[in-house]
Design a protein around this motif. Structure first.
Motif, PDB file in Angstrom:
ATOM      1  N   ILE A 179       7.476   3.400   4.336  1.00 17.59           N
ATOM      2  CA  ILE A 179       6.844   2.029   4.740  1.00 17.59           C
ATOM      3  C   ILE A 179       5.654   2.012   5.514  1.00 17.59           C
ATOM      4  N   ASN A 180       4.853   0.747   5.631  1.00 21.60           N
ATOM      5  CA  ASN A 180       3.676   0.842   6.312  1.00 21.60           C
ATOM      6  C   ASN A 180       4.063   0.662   7.759  1.00 21.60           C
ATOM      7  N   ASP A 181       5.024  -0.109   8.151  1.00 23.57           N
ATOM      8  CA  ASP A 181       5.245  -0.276   9.789  1.00 23.57           C
ATOM      9  C   ASP A 181       6.598  -0.850  10.032  1.00 23.57           C
ATOM     10  N   ASP A 215       7.794  -3.658   6.945  1.00 27.05           N
ATOM     11  CA  ASP A 215       6.510  -4.002   6.228  1.00 27.05           C
ATOM     12  C   ASP A 215       6.565  -2.703   5.141  1.00 27.05           C
ATOM     13  N   ARG A 216       6.380  -3.110   3.750  1.00 27.60           N
ATOM     14  CA  ARG A 216       6.285  -2.094   2.920  1.00 27.60           C
ATOM     15  C   ARG A 216       5.343  -2.820   1.746  1.00 27.60           C
ATOM     16  N   THR A 217       4.806  -1.895   0.939  1.00 27.95           N
ATOM     17  CA  THR A 217       3.631  -2.139  -0.154  1.00 27.95           C
ATOM     18  C   THR A 217       4.650  -2.284  -1.403  1.00 27.95           C
ATOM     19  N   GLY A 254       5.199   7.882   4.905  1.00 24.00           N
ATOM     20  CA  GLY A 254       4.464   6.805   4.093  1.00 24.00           C
ATOM     21  C   GLY A 254       5.509   6.068   3.244  1.00 24.00           C
ATOM     22  N   LYS A 268       7.931   5.778   8.297  1.00 27.02           N
ATOM     23  CA  LYS A 268       6.474   5.311   8.339  1.00 27.02           C
ATOM     24  C   LYS A 268       5.702   6.526   8.230  1.00 27.02           C
TER      25      LYS A 268
END
Length: 279
Positions: free
Chosen positions: A250-252, A263-265, A248, A245
């Protein structure tokens, strides 16, 4: 229609499919610098484990934990993330080539590609790593138990250790690993996680999923090939997820009731894949 004509039709169809498969020439996909391509069947398994080199043991015809849908049987000394870097370094040099080609490179070039130093000890380490990759037997079967891949990850090659020149065979079965699905990752960013094999493994695993679904801590422990206790692995997992995280990747993330949620984009290609699935 009687059973015999149907059987003949099916037999002829199988022969036609086999003929087309035999005639097909496979080509390794091309990805740009500084990315690397990783076969999904490789990074969604414990084939290249999230372990330190001192924990590597010898396995004899043992099943390697992998994601549902296929099965991996392995013989050889366990492989880790450094072996994966070398394997993918060779595939990076070979990208875009057709099966049957010989991939030529210098030890100096490959060491630079995988982000290592280029001193004498590094050249010796690279040669040992090639031998270890060759001294493996990997069998990957589909869910029906039919053999999909069987052989060494780097079957054969040649080297001039005086000049540092290498030549490695690019066989059909290796390219077919990529044909069945692969994920690209920015290697410069992966190098930020060097020395932390679980973080490197997690980055690849989650990068291969456009929309990661919740899995248990025990599932990740088994799939990553970790030899740590569940308690110790969970603490390490939390630290590594927080690191992903911070960088950067993963988002969270969160762990609730032993379920790991990440959570990832999705990448642009993964976003298009999700859009096609929903249309």
């Amino acid at each position: 229609m009687s059973a015999k004509p149907v059987a003949n039709i099916l037999a002829n169809l199988e022969k036609t499919i086999a003929k087309h498969e035999a005639a097909k020439v496979y080509q390794l996909p091309f990805w740009p610098d500084p990315h690397r391509g990783f076969p999904n069947e490789v990074i969604r398994s414990a084939l290249f484990s999230a372990i330190q080199s001192r924990h590597r043991t010898y396995l004899e015809n043992e099943e390697i934990c992998c994601q549902d849908g296929y099965k991996i049987i392995f013989t050889g000394q366990r492989l880790d993330q450094t072996h994966l870097d070398v394997f993918e370094g060779v595939m990076h040099v070979a990208r875009g080539l057709h099966e049957g080609n010989n991939v030529r490179f210098s030890a100096h070039k490959l060491l630079k590609i995988i982000g290592r130093s280029t001193g004498r000890s590094d050249h010796q380490w690279l040669d040992r790593t090639f031998q270890q990759l060759t001294a493996t037997s990997v069998k990957i079967m589909d869910k029906n138990g039919e053999r999909v891949f069987w052989g060494s990850l780097l079957p054969s090659g040649a080297a001039d250790l005086t000049t540092g020149g290498y030549c490695v065979e690019l066989p059909r079965h290796l390219i077919k690993l990529f044909e069945r699905g692969f994920t690209t990752v920015d290697f410069d960013r992966r190098k930020l996680l060097r020395g932390k094999p679980l973080a490197q493994w997690l980055q690849l695993y989650y990068s291969s999923h456009a929309r990661p679904y919740p899995v248990t801590v025990e599932f990740l422990r088994n799939l990553s090939g970790s030899s740590a206790t569940v308690k110790k692995f969970k603490q390490n997992l939390q630290d590594r997820l927080e690191e992903l995280k911070t960088f950067g990747f993963i988002n969270d993330w969160k762990i609730e009731n032993d379920l790991v949620n990440v959570d990832r984009t999705p990448t642009p290609a993964q976003q298009r894949h999700l859009a096609n699935r929903s249309s």
